[in-house]
Design a protein around this motif. Sequence first.
Motif, PDB file in Angstrom:
ATOM      1  N   ARG A   3      53.459  47.709  38.557  1.00  0.00           N
ATOM      2  CA  ARG A   3      52.966  49.001  39.023  1.00  0.00           C
ATOM      3  C   ARG A   3      51.983  48.876  40.190  1.00  0.00           C
ATOM      4  O   ARG A   3      51.788  49.836  40.948  1.00  0.00           O
ATOM      5  CB  ARG A   3      52.295  49.748  37.881  1.00  0.00           C
ATOM      6  N   LEU A   4      51.376  47.681  40.375  1.00  0.00           N
ATOM      7  CA  LEU A   4      50.438  47.483  41.482  1.00  0.00           C
ATOM      8  C   LEU A   4      51.067  46.755  42.671  1.00  0.00           C
ATOM      9  O   LEU A   4      50.412  46.574  43.692  1.00  0.00           O
ATOM     10  CB  LEU A   4      49.224  46.667  40.999  1.00  0.00           C
ATOM     11  N   ALA A   5      52.337  46.369  42.534  1.00  0.00           N
ATOM     12  CA  ALA A   5      52.938  45.451  43.503  1.00  0.00           C
ATOM     13  C   ALA A   5      52.973  45.986  44.925  1.00  0.00           C
ATOM     14  O   ALA A   5      52.967  45.209  45.886  1.00  0.00           O
ATOM     15  CB  ALA A   5      54.352  45.070  43.055  1.00  0.00           C
ATOM     16  N   ASP A   6      53.010  47.304  45.108  1.00  0.00           N
ATOM     17  CA  ASP A   6      53.126  47.860  46.460  1.00  0.00           C
ATOM     18  C   ASP A   6      51.782  48.297  47.023  1.00  0.00           C
ATOM     19  O   ASP A   6      51.722  48.976  48.049  1.00  0.00           O
ATOM     20  CB  ASP A   6      54.096  49.043  46.470  1.00  0.00           C
ATOM     21  N   ARG A   7      50.694  47.891  46.402  1.00  0.00           N
ATOM     22  CA  ARG A   7      49.386  48.368  46.802  1.00  0.00           C
ATOM     23  C   ARG A   7      48.791  47.595  47.987  1.00  0.00           C
ATOM     24  O   ARG A   7      47.954  48.122  48.720  1.00  0.00           O
ATOM     25  CB  ARG A   7      48.432  48.287  45.603  1.00  0.00           C
ATOM     26  N   ARG A  44      46.230  45.855  48.480  1.00  0.00           N
ATOM     27  CA  ARG A  44      44.892  45.443  48.054  1.00  0.00           C
ATOM     28  C   ARG A  44      44.490  46.274  46.835  1.00  0.00           C
ATOM     29  O   ARG A  44      44.812  47.471  46.763  1.00  0.00           O
ATOM     30  CB  ARG A  44      43.865  45.640  49.183  1.00  0.00           C
ATOM     31  N   VAL A  45      43.791  45.643  45.897  1.00  0.00           N
ATOM     32  CA  VAL A  45      43.399  46.345  44.675  1.00  0.00           C
ATOM     33  C   VAL A  45      41.988  45.940  44.273  1.00  0.00           C
ATOM     34  O   VAL A  45      41.496  44.865  44.635  1.00  0.00           O
ATOM     35  CB  VAL A  45      44.361  46.037  43.502  1.00  0.00           C
ATOM     36  N   ALA A  46      41.345  46.821  43.516  1.00  0.00           N
ATOM     37  CA  ALA A  46      40.108  46.461  42.830  1.00  0.00           C
ATOM     38  C   ALA A  46      40.495  45.759  41.532  1.00  0.00           C
ATOM     39  O   ALA A  46      41.443  46.161  40.849  1.00  0.00           O
ATOM     40  CB  ALA A  46      39.272  47.701  42.554  1.00  0.00           C
ATOM     41  N   LEU A  47      39.770  44.715  41.181  1.00  0.00           N
ATOM     42  CA  LEU A  47      40.148  43.912  40.027  1.00  0.00           C
ATOM     43  C   LEU A  47      40.135  44.726  38.734  1.00  0.00           C
ATOM     44  O   LEU A  47      40.929  44.474  37.818  1.00  0.00           O
ATOM     45  CB  LEU A  47      39.195  42.713  39.906  1.00  0.00           C
ATOM     46  N   ALA A  48      39.284  45.747  38.649  1.00  0.00           N
ATOM     47  CA  ALA A  48      39.207  46.576  37.446  1.00  0.00           C
ATOM     48  C   ALA A  48      40.527  47.266  37.141  1.00  0.00           C
ATOM     49  O   ALA A  48      40.802  47.618  35.986  1.00  0.00           O
ATOM     50  CB  ALA A  48      38.096  47.611  37.607  1.00  0.00           C
ATOM     51  N   GLU A  49      41.374  47.458  38.159  1.00  0.00           N
ATOM     52  CA  GLU A  49      42.665  48.112  37.957  1.00  0.00           C
ATOM     53  C   GLU A  49      43.625  47.260  37.131  1.00  0.00           C
ATOM     54  O   GLU A  49      44.651  47.755  36.660  1.00  0.00           O
ATOM     55  CB  GLU A  49      43.297  48.460  39.301  1.00  0.00           C
ATOM     56  N   SER A  50      43.289  45.981  36.957  1.00  0.00           N
ATOM     57  CA  SER A  50      44.147  45.098  36.160  1.00  0.00           C
ATOM     58  C   SER A  50      43.532  44.770  34.808  1.00  0.00           C
ATOM     59  O   SER A  50      44.014  43.883  34.099  1.00  0.00           O
ATOM     60  CB  SER A  50      44.393  43.791  36.930  1.00  0.00           C
ATOM     61  N   GLU A  52      34.010  35.050  36.048  1.00  0.00           N
ATOM     62  CA  GLU A  52      32.846  35.749  36.588  1.00  0.00           C
ATOM     63  C   GLU A  52      33.262  37.005  37.362  1.00  0.00           C
ATOM     64  O   GLU A  52      32.604  38.052  37.265  1.00  0.00           O
ATOM     65  CB  GLU A  52      32.053  34.811  37.501  1.00  0.00           C
ATOM     66  N   LEU A  53      34.364  36.930  38.112  1.00  0.00           N
ATOM     67  CA  LEU A  53      34.851  38.113  38.835  1.00  0.00           C
ATOM     68  C   LEU A  53      35.226  39.232  37.867  1.00  0.00           C
ATOM     69  O   LEU A  53      34.911  40.403  38.107  1.00  0.00           O
ATOM     70  CB  LEU A  53      36.059  37.733  39.703  1.00  0.00           C
ATOM     71  N   CYS A  54      35.902  38.867  36.789  1.00  0.00           N
ATOM     72  CA  CYS A  54      36.281  39.874  35.796  1.00  0.00           C
ATOM     73  C   CYS A  54      35.032  40.468  35.135  1.00  0.00           C
ATOM     74  O   CYS A  54      34.956  41.693  34.910  1.00  0.00           O
ATOM     75  CB  CYS A  54      37.195  39.258  34.737  1.00  0.00           C
ATOM     76  N   ARG A  55      34.060  39.630  34.834  1.00  0.00           N
ATOM     77  CA  ARG A  55      32.829  40.134  34.216  1.00  0.00           C
ATOM     78  C   ARG A  55      32.135  41.136  35.130  1.00  0.00           C
ATOM     79  O   ARG A  55      31.689  42.194  34.688  1.00  0.00           O
ATOM     80  CB  ARG A  55      31.894  38.967  33.910  1.00  0.00           C
ATOM     81  N   ARG A  56      32.060  40.812  36.406  1.00  0.00           N
ATOM     82  CA  ARG A  56      31.432  41.726  37.361  1.00  0.00           C
ATOM     83  C   ARG A  56      32.222  43.027  37.492  1.00  0.00           C
ATOM     84  O   ARG A  56      31.655  44.081  37.793  1.00  0.00           O
ATOM     85  CB  ARG A  56      31.314  41.067  38.725  1.00  0.00           C
ATOM     86  N   ALA A  57      33.534  42.926  37.280  1.00  0.00           N
ATOM     87  CA  ALA A  57      34.380  44.127  37.361  1.00  0.00           C
ATOM     88  C   ALA A  57      34.317  44.951  36.086  1.00  0.00           C
ATOM     89  O   ALA A  57      34.947  46.017  36.002  1.00  0.00           O
ATOM     90  CB  ALA A  57      35.822  43.733  37.670  1.00  0.00           C
ATOM     91  N   ALA A 105      55.700  35.139  37.910  1.00  0.00           N
ATOM     92  CA  ALA A 105      57.026  35.554  38.386  1.00  0.00           C
ATOM     93  C   ALA A 105      57.955  35.902  37.227  1.00  0.00           C
ATOM     94  O   ALA A 105      58.840  36.750  37.363  1.00  0.00           O
ATOM     95  CB  ALA A 105      57.644  34.450  39.243  1.00  0.00           C
ATOM     96  N   ALA A 106      57.722  35.272  36.063  1.00  0.00           N
ATOM     97  CA  ALA A 106      58.553  35.549  34.887  1.00  0.00           C
ATOM     98  C   ALA A 106      58.113  36.816  34.166  1.00  0.00           C
ATOM     99  O   ALA A 106      58.708  37.179  33.140  1.00  0.00           O
ATOM    100  CB  ALA A 106      58.506  34.366  33.934  1.00  0.00           C
ATOM    101  N   GLY A 107      57.077  37.481  34.693  1.00  0.00           N
ATOM    102  CA  GLY A 107      56.637  38.739  34.101  1.00  0.00           C
ATOM    103  C   GLY A 107      55.738  38.584  32.891  1.00  0.00           C
ATOM    104  O   GLY A 107      55.600  39.520  32.100  1.00  0.00           O
ATOM    105  N   LEU A 108      55.101  37.418  32.742  1.00  0.00           N
ATOM    106  CA  LEU A 108      54.291  37.153  31.553  1.00  0.00           C
ATOM    107  C   LEU A 108      52.829  37.557  31.709  1.00  0.00           C
ATOM    108  O   LEU A 108      52.044  37.420  30.777  1.00  0.00           O
ATOM    109  CB  LEU A 108      54.379  35.668  31.191  1.00  0.00           C
ATOM    110  N   GLY A 109      52.466  38.044  32.877  1.00  0.00           N
ATOM    111  CA  GLY A 109      51.086  38.465  33.088  1.00  0.00           C
ATOM    112  C   GLY A 109      50.723  38.438  34.556  1.00  0.00           C
ATOM    113  O   GLY A 109      51.579  38.218  35.423  1.00  0.00           O
ATOM    114  N   VAL A 110      49.444  38.675  34.833  1.00  0.00           N
ATOM    115  CA  VAL A 110      48.930  38.621  36.200  1.00  0.00           C
ATOM    116  C   VAL A 110      47.940  37.461  36.279  1.00  0.00           C
ATOM    117  O   VAL A 110      47.533  36.905  35.261  1.00  0.00           O
ATOM    118  CB  VAL A 110      48.246  39.947  36.598  1.00  0.00           C
ATOM    119  N   ALA A 111      47.550  37.078  37.492  1.00  0.00           N
ATOM    120  CA  ALA A 111      46.649  35.931  37.639  1.00  0.00           C
ATOM    121  C   ALA A 111      45.845  36.054  38.922  1.00  0.00           C
ATOM    122  O   ALA A 111      46.313  36.622  39.912  1.00  0.00           O
ATOM    123  CB  ALA A 111      47.437  34.623  37.647  1.00  0.00           C
ATOM    124  N   ILE A 112      44.635  35.510  38.889  1.00  0.00           N
ATOM    125  CA  ILE A 112      43.815  35.390  40.091  1.00  0.00           C
ATOM    126  C   ILE A 112      44.055  33.996  40.653  1.00  0.00           C
ATOM    127  O   ILE A 112      43.799  32.991  39.980  1.00  0.00           O
ATOM    128  CB  ILE A 112      42.324  35.594  39.771  1.00  0.00           C
TER     129      ILE A 112
END
Length: 304
Positions: free
Chosen positions: A174-178, A180-186, A206-211, A232-239
């Motif tokens: 759902r975010l693939a066409d954005r 740029r995103v704010a990390l809180a959106e994930s 630490e980035l997630c904590r700040r978000a 790529a296998a659809g198992l999640g997102v990653a930084i």
Amino acid sequence: MDTNALRWFQQVADGVTVTEVSELEGTTQSGVSRALARLEAEVGTPLLRRTGRTLRMTHAGVAFKRHVDAVMHELDDGLAAVQQLVEPETGTVTLAFQPSLGTWLVPDLVGGFRAAHPGVRFVLQPKRDELVTSLHPRGEIDLELSTLRVGSRAVRWRRLAREPLHLAVPAGHRLADRGRVALAESADQPFIAIRPSSVLRQQCDELCRRAGFTAEIAFECDDLPTIRGFVAAGLGVAIVPAARDSVADPATGSVHLGITDDGAARDIGMSWATERRLLPAAELFRAHVADRTAAGRLLAGPER
């Protein structure tokens, strides 16, 4: 003291038999035994004792060997330094590096350097623990490439570049066409993360904590190519760091999005031990990296 006797003492103390030493060094067993006896006479106490068919160190031998190891290491460095001054295009550079830099930065820098200095040899050592430096005054490592900034006077750190961090999502997410995103959106997404002993993992947490959230870790992986494959296998997102030209191309089927949060980047640096004198080959490589950095080509991809 006879340096041969010191080397033979090191070998015997490390478990090599007198017979094996004589065969390796091309001398007689009696010659090795006499040299060890002369060494003990010069020190003034027995350094080795016989246990069955083998020689073991005495307490004095254990204390003496620590200093012998240090002296012979310095001597070998001195001999190598002289050889490299006589033949400046020879020598060896021992380079430690963070594994996430091993698919693009390390081959780029080493390849560019070897094109100009083909006689220089490299020993490459991926870091097992990214949270601890590999550099020590009497260690074997000349230089280290990593994102760990060591807060110690014993280690000099030079920033080379600042690399953006991206949010990798599966194609069709759902975010693939954005773009740029704010990390809180994930925040509601399962995350694929690298192991906790990674500098990147600490920064991601630490980035997630700040978000404002704690990431739900669905899978932990040992390397970035595996993380990208899981995304790529659809198992999640990653930084992850920005995808670059590399020996192993980023997995297809995923999209990298810029992260708008402050601090969504990592500093890449080069370190060396301040009390360890670099030999000419390592100095040449350090200058090569500095030149690439000054020219702004460090993150530009491999030289063509």
